[in-house]
Design an enzyme around this catalytic site. Structure first.
Site, PDB file in Angstrom:
ATOM      1  N   SER A 195       1.372  -7.422  -0.929  1.00 52.83           N
ATOM      2  CA  SER A 195       2.065  -8.440  -0.124  1.00 52.83           C
ATOM      3  C   SER A 195       1.212  -9.669   0.184  1.00 52.83           C
ATOM      4  O   SER A 195       1.734 -10.684   0.635  1.00 52.83           O
ATOM      5  CB  SER A 195       2.638  -7.842   1.161  1.00 52.83           C
ATOM      6  OG  SER A 195       1.662  -7.732   2.168  1.00 52.83           O
ATOM      7  N   THR A 198       1.544  -4.211   4.359  1.00 56.83           N
ATOM      8  CA  THR A 198       1.337  -4.558   5.771  1.00 56.83           C
ATOM      9  C   THR A 198       0.840  -6.000   5.956  1.00 56.83           C
ATOM     10  O   THR A 198       1.023  -6.578   7.025  1.00 56.83           O
ATOM     11  CB  THR A 198       0.289  -3.628   6.425  1.00 56.83           C
ATOM     12  OG1 THR A 198      -0.958  -3.775   5.731  1.00 56.83           O
ATOM     13  CG2 THR A 198       0.726  -2.180   6.421  1.00 56.83           C
ATOM     14  N   ASP A 199       0.196  -6.541   4.911  1.00 56.98           N
ATOM     15  CA  ASP A 199      -0.562  -7.785   5.125  1.00 56.98           C
ATOM     16  C   ASP A 199       0.295  -9.000   5.477  1.00 56.98           C
ATOM     17  O   ASP A 199      -0.138  -9.844   6.265  1.00 56.98           O
ATOM     18  CB  ASP A 199      -1.455  -8.074   3.918  1.00 56.98           C
ATOM     19  CG  ASP A 199      -2.673  -7.145   3.896  1.00 56.98           C
ATOM     20  OD1 ASP A 199      -3.001  -6.579   4.955  1.00 56.98           O
ATOM     21  OD2 ASP A 199      -3.282  -6.978   2.825  1.00 56.98           O
ATOM     22  N   THR A 247       0.835  -1.214   0.000  1.00 65.00           N
ATOM     23  CA  THR A 247       0.000   0.000   0.000  1.00 65.00           C
ATOM     24  C   THR A 247       0.861   1.252   0.000  1.00 65.00           C
ATOM     25  O   THR A 247       0.498   2.274  -0.568  1.00 65.00           O
ATOM     26  CB  THR A 247      -0.917  -0.016   1.246  1.00 65.00           C
ATOM     27  OG1 THR A 247      -1.822  -1.097   1.107  1.00 65.00           O
ATOM     28  CG2 THR A 247      -1.693   1.270   1.410  1.00 65.00           C
TER      29      THR A 247
HETATM   30  C1  SIN Z   1      -0.234  -5.162   1.017  1.00 66.96           C
HETATM   31  O1  SIN Z   1      -0.045  -5.803   2.033  1.00 66.96           O
HETATM   32  O2  SIN Z   1       0.558  -5.151   0.057  1.00 66.96           O
HETATM   33  C2  SIN Z   1      -1.492  -4.369   0.851  1.00 66.96           C
HETATM   34  C3  SIN Z   1      -2.025  -3.868   2.137  1.00 66.96           C
HETATM   35  C4  SIN Z   1      -1.120  -2.916   2.844  1.00 66.96           C
HETATM   36  O3  SIN Z   1       0.044  -2.706   2.519  1.00 66.96           O
HETATM   37  O4  SIN Z   1      -1.625  -2.321   3.832  1.00 66.96           O
END
Ligand code: SIN
Length: 325
Positions: free
Chosen positions: A64, A97-98, A18
């Site tokens: 991710s 974050t995922d 993100t």
């Molecule tokens: C991801 O994990 O690539 C998408 C979600 C995020 O980064 O919050």
């Protein structure tokens, strides 16, 4: 006369997420496509602290949720190179974050991180009216440039977490991560780190991973949840493939267990069949905090305080002959 000191050099590796996401409107914080903005462009909008020089390298550009072992290995190789380079003082990795906690734990297990390796992220895309990415990157650079810092850590919303303890705990809030019982390593305040506990141990370099061929899949380890009304059918389906000797058949199983590592009796019976068939089985707790306290006579080894996703990585490495120490 002020004393001249050498600049701290920080390598910033981009992997997507993100933090590199783009939405059609600056008001949209959720309807974006992750992994669109290159790491060099992300850095262009950020002024590093005085005395810090940055270098950027794009390792991947993914959401991710789609993270793969091959990307982990490419990332580990590039980190190992930089750790061995006397001209580099620290590494920052921009990441979604995922699955951030999985990548952080993997790197913790396979790198001899005698310098700081700092993963960071964002909950809002780069195009947001008020993105959180730039401040997180700036904080991560501050940590990576800190003399004496080492080990793999995660920086988000001003908090420094260890790779072993960190978990994503919120779907939307900017402060989306927590460190459970252990608490964070520290906090970043105006570019300075305030430690709450010592930096984590640096770990050992795992050559088998650093030399892993790109096209080769790692041993397959699946996670099966134990829950009310659980059945052993999923495990038995995996065992049928295993019995046929299908390529890529399951070799390890992590059971996401209830509470202190307990299992629905149907899962327990199917797990015993898996062990009898030669599949390695581990229990990891579904609880966000605490650890499994082992009892005499436990038939299935437990993964201690590791979450199911981290226990899966540990088991994969064990199957590769590189047990987590
Ligand atoms: C991801 O994990 O690539 C998408 C979600 C995020 O980064 O919050």
């Amino acid at each position: 006369m002020s004393e001249q000191t050498n600049p701290r050099r920080v390598l910033v590796l981009g992997t997507g997420g993100t933090i590199a996401g783009r939405a059609a409107s600056s008001e949209d914080n959720i309807g974006y496509v992750a992994g669109q903005v290159g790491v060099a462009e992300l850095l262009a909008g950020i002024e590093a602290a005085p005395g810090v020089e940055l270098e950027a390298d794009q390792i991947a550009q993914v959401d991710s949720k789609d993270m793969e072992f091959s990307i982990w290995c490419a990332l580990a190789r590039r980190c190992a190179q930089a750790l061995a380079d006397a001209a580099v003082d620290g590494i920052v990795i921009t990441h979604g974050t995922d699955t951030l906690e999985e990548t952080a734990f993997f790197l913790h297990c396979v790198l001899a991180a005698s310098k700081p390796v700092v993963l960071t992220c964002a909950m809002r895309p780069a195009t947001a009216l008020s993105p959180d990415g730039p401040q997180n990157v700036r904080d991560a650079i501050g940590v990576a440039a800190t003399a004496g810092a080492h080990g793999v850590s995660v920086v988000c919303a001003g908090v420094v977490h260890s790779a072993v303890d960190v978990q994503k705990v919120h779907t939307y809030r900017l402060d989306a991560f927590a460190s459970g019982d252990g608490g964070p390593i520290g906090f970043v305040e105006e570019g300075q780190v305030r430690l709450a506990r010592p930096w984590p141990e640096a770990g050992h370099g795992v050559e088998a991973i650093l030399r892993w061929p790109h096209e080769l899949d790692p041993p397959r380890v699946e996670i099966v949840y134990s829950h009310a009304g659980a059945r052993g059918a999923l495990i038995d389906a995996l065992l049928a493939e295993h019995a046929e000797g299908a390529p890529g058949a399951v070799r390890g199983l992590v059971l996401a267990a209830t509470g202190n590592g307990t299992l629905h009796f149907e899962i327990e019976q199917a797990a015993a069949r898996a062990q009898a068939a030669g599949v390695l089985v581990r229990r990891a707790t579904r609880c966000a905090q605490g650890r499994i306290l082992p009892k005499p006579g436990d038939a299935i080894p437990d993964a201690g305080a590791l979450s199911p996703v981290k226990a899966r990585i540990a088991l994969m490495l064990e199957l590769l002959g590189a047990p987590v120490v």
